[in-house]
Write a protein that holds these residues in place. Sequence first.
Motif, PDB file in Angstrom:
ATOM      1  N   ALA A  85       0.833  -1.212   0.000  1.00  0.00           N
ATOM      2  CA  ALA A  85       0.000   0.000   0.000  1.00  0.00           C
ATOM      3  C   ALA A  85       0.862   1.254   0.000  1.00  0.00           C
ATOM      4  CB  ALA A  85      -0.937   0.000   1.206  1.00  0.00           C
ATOM      5  N   ARG A  86       1.888   1.255   0.815  1.00  0.00           N
ATOM      6  CA  ARG A  86       2.763   2.437   0.885  1.00  0.00           C
ATOM      7  C   ARG A  86       3.557   2.627  -0.407  1.00  0.00           C
ATOM      8  NH1 ARG A  86       2.341   4.904   5.509  1.00  0.00           N
ATOM      9  NH2 ARG A  86       1.699   3.759   7.359  1.00  0.00           N
ATOM     10  N   ARG A  87       4.096   1.535  -0.954  1.00  0.00           N
ATOM     11  CA  ARG A  87       4.912   1.642  -2.165  1.00  0.00           C
ATOM     12  C   ARG A  87       4.071   2.006  -3.393  1.00  0.00           C
ATOM     13  NH1 ARG A  87       7.593  -3.208  -2.191  1.00  0.00           N
ATOM     14  NH2 ARG A  87       6.021  -4.195  -3.461  1.00  0.00           N
ATOM     15  N   ASN A  88       2.893   1.424  -3.522  1.00  0.00           N
ATOM     16  CA  ASN A  88       2.087   1.632  -4.722  1.00  0.00           C
ATOM     17  C   ASN A  88       1.138   2.820  -4.653  1.00  0.00           C
ATOM     18  OD1 ASN A  88       2.845  -0.573  -6.558  1.00  0.00           O
ATOM     19  ND2 ASN A  88       2.155  -1.859  -4.877  1.00  0.00           N
ATOM     20  N   PHE A  89       0.709   3.198  -3.436  1.00  0.00           N
ATOM     21  CA  PHE A  89      -0.317   4.233  -3.319  1.00  0.00           C
ATOM     22  C   PHE A  89       0.063   5.345  -2.349  1.00  0.00           C
ATOM     23  CE2 PHE A  89      -2.246   0.122  -4.275  1.00  0.00           C
ATOM     24  CZ  PHE A  89      -2.714   0.393  -5.539  1.00  0.00           C
ATOM     25  N   ASP A  90       1.224   5.245  -1.755  1.00  0.00           N
ATOM     26  CA  ASP A  90       1.709   6.253  -0.810  1.00  0.00           C
ATOM     27  C   ASP A  90       0.701   6.493   0.314  1.00  0.00           C
ATOM     28  OD1 ASP A  90       3.716   7.961   0.104  1.00  0.00           O
ATOM     29  OD2 ASP A  90       2.815   9.700  -0.880  1.00  0.00           O
ATOM     30  N   MET A  91       0.148   5.386   0.828  1.00  0.00           N
ATOM     31  CA  MET A  91      -0.801   5.467   1.939  1.00  0.00           C
ATOM     32  C   MET A  91      -0.722   4.186   2.750  1.00  0.00           C
ATOM     33  SD  MET A  91      -4.494   4.890  -0.022  1.00  0.00           S
ATOM     34  CE  MET A  91      -4.393   6.367  -0.968  1.00  0.00           C
ATOM     35  N   SER A  92      -1.220   4.251   3.960  1.00  0.00           N
ATOM     36  CA  SER A  92      -1.235   3.065   4.820  1.00  0.00           C
ATOM     37  C   SER A  92      -2.240   2.050   4.270  1.00  0.00           C
ATOM     38  CB  SER A  92      -1.619   3.447   6.249  1.00  0.00           C
ATOM     39  OG  SER A  92      -2.992   3.796   6.298  1.00  0.00           O
ATOM     40  N   LEU A  93      -2.140   0.827   4.748  1.00  0.00           N
ATOM     41  CA  LEU A  93      -3.090  -0.198   4.335  1.00  0.00           C
ATOM     42  C   LEU A  93      -4.503   0.169   4.769  1.00  0.00           C
ATOM     43  CD1 LEU A  93      -3.640  -2.916   3.008  1.00  0.00           C
ATOM     44  CD2 LEU A  93      -3.123  -3.998   5.203  1.00  0.00           C
ATOM     45  N   ASP A  94      -4.650   0.713   5.972  1.00  0.00           N
ATOM     46  CA  ASP A  94      -5.981   1.122   6.436  1.00  0.00           C
ATOM     47  C   ASP A  94      -6.560   2.216   5.541  1.00  0.00           C
ATOM     48  OD1 ASP A  94      -5.948  -0.722   8.515  1.00  0.00           O
ATOM     49  OD2 ASP A  94      -5.153   0.729   9.955  1.00  0.00           O
ATOM     50  N   ASP A  95      -5.729   3.188   5.155  1.00  0.00           N
ATOM     51  CA  ASP A  95      -6.196   4.252   4.263  1.00  0.00           C
ATOM     52  C   ASP A  95      -6.535   3.702   2.885  1.00  0.00           C
ATOM     53  OD1 ASP A  95      -5.913   6.105   6.274  1.00  0.00           O
ATOM     54  OD2 ASP A  95      -3.996   6.898   5.543  1.00  0.00           O
ATOM     55  N   PHE A  96      -5.720   2.774   2.398  1.00  0.00           N
ATOM     56  CA  PHE A  96      -6.024   2.137   1.109  1.00  0.00           C
ATOM     57  C   PHE A  96      -7.364   1.426   1.167  1.00  0.00           C
ATOM     58  CE2 PHE A  96      -6.345  -1.741  -1.336  1.00  0.00           C
ATOM     59  CZ  PHE A  96      -6.184  -1.268  -2.623  1.00  0.00           C
ATOM     60  N   THR A  97      -7.564   0.637   2.233  1.00  0.00           N
ATOM     61  CA  THR A  97      -8.806  -0.126   2.367  1.00  0.00           C
ATOM     62  C   THR A  97     -10.016   0.801   2.387  1.00  0.00           C
ATOM     63  OG1 THR A  97      -7.624  -1.862   3.573  1.00  0.00           O
ATOM     64  CG2 THR A  97     -10.018  -1.831   3.782  1.00  0.00           C
ATOM     65  N   GLU A  98      -9.906   1.879   3.129  1.00  0.00           N
ATOM     66  CA  GLU A  98     -10.996   2.861   3.204  1.00  0.00           C
ATOM     67  C   GLU A  98     -11.258   3.493   1.834  1.00  0.00           C
ATOM     68  OE1 GLU A  98     -11.523   7.118   5.346  1.00  0.00           O
ATOM     69  OE2 GLU A  98     -10.813   5.486   6.636  1.00  0.00           O
ATOM     70  N   ALA A  99     -10.200   3.885   1.146  1.00  0.00           N
ATOM     71  CA  ALA A  99     -10.347   4.506  -0.180  1.00  0.00           C
ATOM     72  C   ALA A  99     -10.924   3.514  -1.177  1.00  0.00           C
ATOM     73  CB  ALA A  99      -8.995   5.031  -0.665  1.00  0.00           C
ATOM     74  N   TRP A 100     -10.466   2.270  -1.123  1.00  0.00           N
ATOM     75  CA  TRP A 100     -10.962   1.240  -2.037  1.00  0.00           C
ATOM     76  C   TRP A 100     -12.452   0.997  -1.805  1.00  0.00           C
ATOM     77  CZ3 TRP A 100     -12.192  -3.907  -0.352  1.00  0.00           C
ATOM     78  CH2 TRP A 100     -12.605  -4.747  -1.395  1.00  0.00           C
ATOM     79  N   LYS A 101     -12.851   0.866  -0.539  1.00  0.00           N
ATOM     80  CA  LYS A 101     -14.263   0.647  -0.217  1.00  0.00           C
ATOM     81  C   LYS A 101     -15.128   1.822  -0.658  1.00  0.00           C
ATOM     82  CE  LYS A 101     -13.907  -2.370   3.814  1.00  0.00           C
ATOM     83  NZ  LYS A 101     -14.178  -2.446   5.266  1.00  0.00           N
TER      84      LYS A 101
END
Length: 75
Positions: free
Chosen positions: A32-48
């Motif tokens: 998540a950090r390498r591909n989207f420059d965000m934490s996994l929790d932030d990625f999950t929230e954005a994805w949802k």
Amino acid sequence: MFTKPSKTFDEDLPQGRMLTEEEDREMKENLARRNFDMSLDDFTEAWKAGKFDGDKEKHGRVIALAMMLPEYWED
């Protein structure tokens, strides 16, 4: 003439192991950090929330990480 191979097929394959829960979380966090420059929790929230919808450039990476989340497989 037929000779028996010195090794079985599976001995030539790399040996793997299951990741611990901590290692699994760390791997996803790093992706998540390498591909989207965000934490996994932030990625999950954005994805949802559908924030990656329509982003063709990131689509493959989004799906690859999202498929690793339990939420992807839940209805």
